[in-house]
Design an enzyme around this catalytic site. Structure first.
Site, mmCIF file in Angstrom:
data_model
loop_
_atom_site.group_PDB
_atom_site.id
_atom_site.type_symbol
_atom_site.label_atom_id
_atom_site.label_comp_id
_atom_site.label_asym_id
_atom_site.label_seq_id
_atom_site.Cartn_x
_atom_site.Cartn_y
_atom_site.Cartn_z
ATOM 1 N N ASP A 1 12.396 18.633 14.174
ATOM 2 C CA ASP A 1 11.055 18.484 13.604
ATOM 3 C C ASP A 1 10.667 17.029 13.823
ATOM 4 O O ASP A 1 11.192 16.135 13.149
ATOM 5 C CB ASP A 1 11.073 18.831 12.117
ATOM 6 N N VAL A 2 9.778 16.776 14.776
ATOM 7 C CA VAL A 2 9.472 15.395 15.146
ATOM 8 C C VAL A 2 8.787 14.617 14.029
ATOM 9 O O VAL A 2 8.745 13.383 14.076
ATOM 10 C CB VAL A 2 8.608 15.318 16.427
ATOM 11 N N ASP B 1 13.199 20.393 20.216
ATOM 12 C CA ASP B 1 11.985 21.168 19.983
ATOM 13 C C ASP B 1 12.086 21.855 18.625
ATOM 14 O O ASP B 1 13.187 22.102 18.124
ATOM 15 C CB ASP B 1 11.818 22.226 21.081
ATOM 16 N N LYS C 1 -4.259 11.673 19.535
ATOM 17 C CA LYS C 1 -3.991 11.291 20.922
ATOM 18 C C LYS C 1 -4.522 9.895 21.220
ATOM 19 O O LYS C 1 -3.941 9.156 22.034
ATOM 20 C CB LYS C 1 -4.582 12.324 21.879
ATOM 21 N N THR D 1 -0.760 25.743 29.813
ATOM 22 C CA THR D 1 0.384 25.836 28.908
ATOM 23 C C THR D 1 0.081 26.880 27.840
ATOM 24 O O THR D 1 -1.052 27.354 27.706
ATOM 25 C CB THR D 1 0.650 24.487 28.212
ATOM 26 N N TYR E 1 -7.099 16.142 16.635
ATOM 27 C CA TYR E 1 -6.410 16.061 17.928
ATOM 28 C C TYR E 1 -6.835 14.793 18.657
ATOM 29 O O TYR E 1 -6.000 14.057 19.188
ATOM 30 C CB TYR E 1 -6.728 17.295 18.765
#
Length: 241
Positions: free
Chosen positions: A55-56, A36, A152, A183, A148
């Site tokens: 850091d993805v 994460d 996705k 969340t 977004y």
């Protein structure tokens, strides 16, 4: 113990849906590496989880992490790409380029980099189960939040591409498509947006991270050994309309 002897890498694993999935797999016997952008371990850390900063959106960071896991454990059996960010509500004509690039870098490129690194490690070495966290907004449209939706939608189709590409080579790729889930990210959103989504959800409520995690755990497990390319909505019926 569905995951005894398995090594699982979960991004976005500090909290939220990724955190719930990491804890669920650890409780069922997996050795879990939770990666994460948030450093350290949460207060409610579960035994069996190692927390690593990642850091993805960084190819170098991915390679360092995957190499370290391979050196210590020899393999990665499960990859859960759950890291994600959102944006302020905006329309196409007002899309901010910097916000677009950030969302795409994390949600889309981050998933690609994870699949690339782990597939390269495991190809020809053993089975791998990939679960990508997409969204209902990667299947149907809402108003605003173009980046977004775009990110996705890409996750949804990248999952299908990986499923078809690797089906005969021991790699399964599936996606969960959460609806409105309780969340930290959703709690920071405009309350009017939440109310609108709930009003269009047949179950008429918000979902929980644990409900999404249970779907992730099923797809990750050998119980789903003949399932690849599945897009599993966890959305209270939102996409059934």
């Amino acid at each position: 113990m569905r995951f005894k002897g398995k090594v699982a890498l979960v991004t976005g694993g500090y909290r939220g849906m990724g955190g719930a999935a990491a804890k669920g797999m650890a409780r069922e016997g997996a050795t879990v590496i939770s990666a994460d952008i948030i450093e350290g371990a949460p207060a409610d850390a579960e035994k069996g989880i190692t927390y690593r900063k990642l850091d993805v959106s960084s190819p170098a960071a991915w390679q360092i992490l995957v190499d370290a896991i391979a050196a210590e454990h020899g393999c990665i059996d499960i990859l859960v790409n759950a890291a994600g960010v959102t944006e302020e509500r905006s329309e196409v004509h007002g899309t901010d380029l910097a916000a677009w690039e950030k969302v795409v870098a994390v949600n889309q490129t981050g998933v690609m980099l994870g699949m690339r690194a782990v597939c390269a490690l495991m190809l020809g070495r053993g089975p791998l189960s990939i679960i990508n966290v997409s969204s209902i907004w990667g299947l149907v449209a809402g108003s605003g939040q173009l980046s977004y939706h775009a990110s996705k939608g890409a996750v949804t189709l990248m999952t299908l591409n990986a499923a078809v590409t690797y089906a005969a080579r021991g790699i399964r790729a599936n996606a969960v498509l959460p609806g409105l889930i309780d969340t930290e990210m959703v709690r920071d959103q405009d309350p009017a947006m939440r109310a609108e989504t709930i009003s269009n959800t047949p179950m008429n409520r918000i979902g929980t991270a644990d409900e999404v995690a249970k779907a992730i755990l099923f797809l990750a497990s050998d119980e789903a050994s003949y399932i690849t390319g599945a897009l599993l909505p966890v959305d209270g019926g939102f996409t059934a309309r």
